[in-house]
Design an enzyme around this catalytic site. Structure first.
Site, PDB file in Angstrom:
ATOM      1  N   LEU A  65       5.202   0.428  -2.780  1.00  0.00           N
ATOM      2  CA  LEU A  65       5.116  -0.140  -4.219  1.00  0.00           C
ATOM      3  C   LEU A  65       3.887  -0.956  -4.529  1.00  0.00           C
ATOM      4  O   LEU A  65       3.319  -1.368  -3.594  1.00  0.00           O
ATOM      5  CB  LEU A  65       6.542  -0.803  -4.324  1.00  0.00           C
ATOM      6  CG  LEU A  65       7.753  -0.073  -3.890  1.00  0.00           C
ATOM      7  CD1 LEU A  65       9.007  -0.824  -3.602  1.00  0.00           C
ATOM      8  CD2 LEU A  65       8.187   0.941  -4.963  1.00  0.00           C
ATOM      9  N   PRO A  66       3.502  -1.057  -5.902  1.00  0.00           N
ATOM     10  CA  PRO A  66       2.481  -1.605  -6.235  1.00  0.00           C
ATOM     11  C   PRO A  66       2.426  -3.286  -5.893  1.00  0.00           C
ATOM     12  O   PRO A  66       1.314  -3.575  -5.537  1.00  0.00           O
ATOM     13  CB  PRO A  66       2.541  -1.524  -7.784  1.00  0.00           C
ATOM     14  CG  PRO A  66       3.432  -0.448  -8.019  1.00  0.00           C
ATOM     15  CD  PRO A  66       4.440  -0.434  -7.119  1.00  0.00           C
ATOM     16  N   THR A  96       1.534  -3.559   0.043  1.00  0.00           N
ATOM     17  CA  THR A  96       0.893  -4.550   0.263  1.00  0.00           C
ATOM     18  C   THR A  96       1.191  -5.800  -0.601  1.00  0.00           C
ATOM     19  O   THR A  96       1.080  -5.762  -1.759  1.00  0.00           O
ATOM     20  CB  THR A  96      -0.748  -4.327  -0.045  1.00  0.00           C
ATOM     21  OG1 THR A  96      -1.216  -3.459   0.966  1.00  0.00           O
ATOM     22  CG2 THR A  96      -1.440  -5.752   0.052  1.00  0.00           C
ATOM     23  N   LYS A 171      -3.198  -7.987   7.153  1.00  0.00           N
ATOM     24  CA  LYS A 171      -3.897  -7.247   6.058  1.00  0.00           C
ATOM     25  C   LYS A 171      -4.681  -8.220   5.086  1.00  0.00           C
ATOM     26  O   LYS A 171      -5.745  -8.036   4.955  1.00  0.00           O
ATOM     27  CB  LYS A 171      -2.989  -6.501   5.262  1.00  0.00           C
ATOM     28  CG  LYS A 171      -3.611  -5.832   4.211  1.00  0.00           C
ATOM     29  CD  LYS A 171      -3.238  -4.483   3.704  1.00  0.00           C
ATOM     30  CE  LYS A 171      -4.114  -3.847   2.921  1.00  0.00           C
ATOM     31  NZ  LYS A 171      -3.547  -2.662   1.968  1.00  0.00           N
ATOM     32  N   LYS A 246      -6.798  -7.694  -6.106  1.00  0.00           N
ATOM     33  CA  LYS A 246      -5.470  -7.957  -6.160  1.00  0.00           C
ATOM     34  C   LYS A 246      -5.405  -8.602  -4.568  1.00  0.00           C
ATOM     35  O   LYS A 246      -4.695  -9.423  -4.280  1.00  0.00           O
ATOM     36  CB  LYS A 246      -4.848  -6.496  -5.999  1.00  0.00           C
ATOM     37  CG  LYS A 246      -2.972  -6.669  -5.822  1.00  0.00           C
ATOM     38  CD  LYS A 246      -2.587  -5.409  -5.408  1.00  0.00           C
ATOM     39  CE  LYS A 246      -1.340  -5.473  -4.598  1.00  0.00           C
ATOM     40  NZ  LYS A 246      -0.929  -4.506  -3.813  1.00  0.00           N
TER      41      LYS A 246
END
Lengths: 295, 295, 295, 295
Positions: A65-66, A96, A171, A246
């Site tokens: 998902l975003p 992420t 990450k 982001k």
């Protein structure tokens, strides 16, 4: 294996296709009808809502998902996954998002008896299609071992990072350093060339010296230095500047929550925001060199 | 070969010793009497001034000085090298200085018929002693070829960088990027560990991913990750923070002269200045992680 | 007037006391028993929960809470204010929180028919006690006019900032600029004095010139320049560095949401985080000068 | 009084004209013939070189030059001022240069018996024409008193800053803070407006609050807030971004020499360099807001 998959965007769709190719039975859900149809045409079974995916006859459920807000909604919402899913289903979130949210959702899953992993990826849409993604995985190690064969259908490098949320931590830390060293590489290349050096010669020296990094070796931001890099094709394709922005936002937010300074990380975020505000957010993130020089 | 050598500090003395070991005849000069005596004991011949070195029976003259101001004085001063040296002598300045000054001095040397190379090094005092320095060399390529055998007596990796001053440009660009990525590595490691990751696991992931750089792989600033790195011995030895600060100052000055932005480079300089002002300038430059966290 | 007051901390308690002094009838709630008792002793009426305050016979309800998470919980929680309050009650949140949350809560209040204002303050605990706070107020202007007499019992300077959330926007923008100019003032004073100037002479020149700002005139960070400033008493009291850090975090988060760059704002946040991580978060925020020089 | 004047640029020419208007006898020198002719037409006497100005029948000599390199050349060059000037002549350098060079030149002047002041100005070409400049003056205080009447013919605010070089220190410190607070003002205004505030309302609040500074009150970078500011006429005129960039370069260089950190000062320099590299160096320095938003 029977697998649910929620979130069929640029990354999720090819990942789900790779699961189908590997012989798994896949239940899918997305808001975009055309993507669902494409997956159906490849053998997937459509479900009408996240809760319907969760309550299907599945062994594992993967979400892609975003952002955090969607993950919370899909897992914790009234009509969400946790309310509908059986205890035997292993949950994997490959979105992420910030580590705190990942840990909150994992804790709620654990509270009702569901195993859960956070497993964000790197490698981009190319890696998603080729099945060569890197997965950075947080959660219980035994659960990780159970998930491994399925993740290997979608990725090449599956790394165990420790407890819940650590996949996201890895990450966010890696990508923050990537953003910093890419801007550093851009500044160093631009400076050296402005002072009269040949860009290939300069890159060659840096790459055999202490300044070397992935951003100078593999993905050099100066045009013509690495033929396969986005810099050599007008900064098209690759990993978009807005996606880097982001991730840098996630990094500085995680640092704020952890009360640790990330001076260069915050500077990188602001430079990418400046670049994006100037209209270049869709370019590959190595295009940041254009902020300093438009040659 | 007969070689003059001016500047016998921590770097210059072992470099001159390596020339002696390689069988060259070496004339030396330094302000510090004890160092001159040490070189004499190893077979060097003492000269009373830079001009006396320059006017000795030499084929080549090498200088290794602390900063631009000394290079100008030694080469261009009234009692300096250029006023005394014969046209057949090849001049090599191995000091790390700003590219502009390197080019000015080389231009004056050329104007009076002397070949000159700028050849700053990396590899530290360890590399100087072991004869494994990297030389980044600017100047005429044919002149570079003539100097090569002598430089190989002191170094392992001798890189031709293009015209006069380009050795300095390469060093300044590389070291600026090194300073930036070291701080980035420190922030990323500190962030990840603060968020709950094991430092070795985090470094392992970064080093197989897009954040990898010399500062995470070889010289990781987090204690215990790389056993041979200064971080694992209290940041003793290595490349001092104040030396990195000097190089970042050269980089931002060169950028100012070239009218190009180095946002991250300037931030790195200021963070090293802050670290130095807090009393840590003698620590290895990877100790910058202590600015953010003193665990 | 009958007024509810939730949140009796260092700011809230003296504000509520000023309402009592002005002759209002005040219902109070806080988790800390001793504070509630102190307010009772001054004539306030204790309520057992936020919902009990909300459902008391009140015309207006004021909240003064530490952060967004508490505001959401107190207003939107199952046992919260909105679930219990009558439509005739005017709601005022004086907490300093992010504009997005302020707007969300105001929208939910409006949806059920309650007028609401966001009204964060500046002026510190001294201003709260003296009743000289500045209120920056967002919401409907007619509602602002109705609230004005009550706010004037607690403050001196009541500023209307426009629609819902704009009080928070004004505060966050002002305080971001304050953080930036304080660090700038610290650097400029430290630089000038290091270069040989008398700090009072330097401040005098800046204060009649284009560098002048509140941070040089009223609150100069260099010791001895302004006798009444925290710098002249070891940076005790005043507005703590950790509070400035919180406000800078709100500013950068608001900027991230609005997709606008705040390069200097983010740098200020990170420098305050570095200062706080070095153990100085309780000092007045002008103490940031100690990050650069500990004289 | 008989006065020499070297350097008749945008600032120097109107300053010399004001000396003529005040009844002084002025000997002038500049490389640009047309300017010299203009001054002659107003009553000045032309000299053929700096040395000829210096050896004329003068009581005082004023220089107004672009940068340190010119000041060194004009004062210290073989055909320069110091070699030709009589001991009775009071020397005043009004150029904006680094404090170190100012002190070097003053020391050489003192060594040969000449009194010297450094007296950089602020107020721009408008102030130079109107005779309303601010002079920041370093040197001996008795010498300052002697120079005062002459400086008052060119300026309104003549400030004594202490010993030699302190005029430059004051200017560099003030202008560094100005650059920082202008960018801070730009970010704060841009953030607040992006979040929905009216720019005039926001500026009004800041200007009665702790964020207030000259850059928000007098010279607000947001268009339409201050009618007389360059922001309200497309950032034309005023104090050019490239001049601010030059002053920030002097500040960071002085900080480097003094070994003190100027983190925000260096960030300001780099942002102005970025702005200039994007082609906007001729705009007023408040135009930096366009780096972040081009509305």
């Amino acid at each position: 294996m029977n697998i649910g998959f929620i979130g069929l965007g640029n990354m999720g769709a090819p990942m789900a296709l790779n699961l189908l190719k590997a012989g798994h039975h896949v239940y899918v859900y997305d808001l975009v009808e055309s993507t669902v149809q494409m997956l159906e045409a490849s053998g997937a079974v459509r479900a009408a809502s996240p809760a319907k995916v969760a309550s299907a006859d599945i062994d594992m459920l993967i979400t892609m998902l975003p952002a955090s807000v969607h993950v919370k909604q899909v897992y914790l919402g009234d009509d969400g996954v946790l309310a509908a899913v059986g205890k035997q289903v292993l949950l994997i979130d490959s979105s992420t998002i910030d580590p705190q949210t990942a840990r909150e959702v994992a804790a709620q899953a654990a509270a009702q008896g569901n195993d859960m992993l956070d497993a964000p990826v790197s490698g981009g849409t190319g890696g998603a299609q080729a099945g060569t993604l890197t997965f950075m995985v947080g959660g219980d190690e035994a659960v990780f071992e159970r998930a491994l064969p399925v993740l290997q259908a979608m990725g090449k490098n599956i790394v165990y990072c420790g407890g819940a949320g650590n996949g996201q931590v890895a990450k966010v830390a890696n990508n923050m350093l990537l953003g910093i060293s890419m801007i550093g590489a851009a500044e160093a290349m631009n400076l050296g060339v402005s002072l009269g050096m040949d860009p290939k010669v300069l890159a060659g020296i840096i790459n055999t010296s202490s300044g070397r990094c992935w951003s100078t070796e593999v993905y050099n931001p100066y045009p013509g230095v690495v033929e396969t890099a986005p810099a050599s094709r007008g900064y098209a394709g690759g990993f978009g500047a807005d996606l880097m922005l982001k991730d840098l936002g996630l990094a500085t937010e995680a640092a704020r929550a952890a009360k640790v300074p990330v001076v260069m990380g915050a500077a990188a975020q602001q430079l990418y925001q400046t670049f994006s505000s100037q209209g270049h957010g869709k370019l590959d993130f190595s295009g940041i060199i254009k902020l300093f020089s438009d040659k």
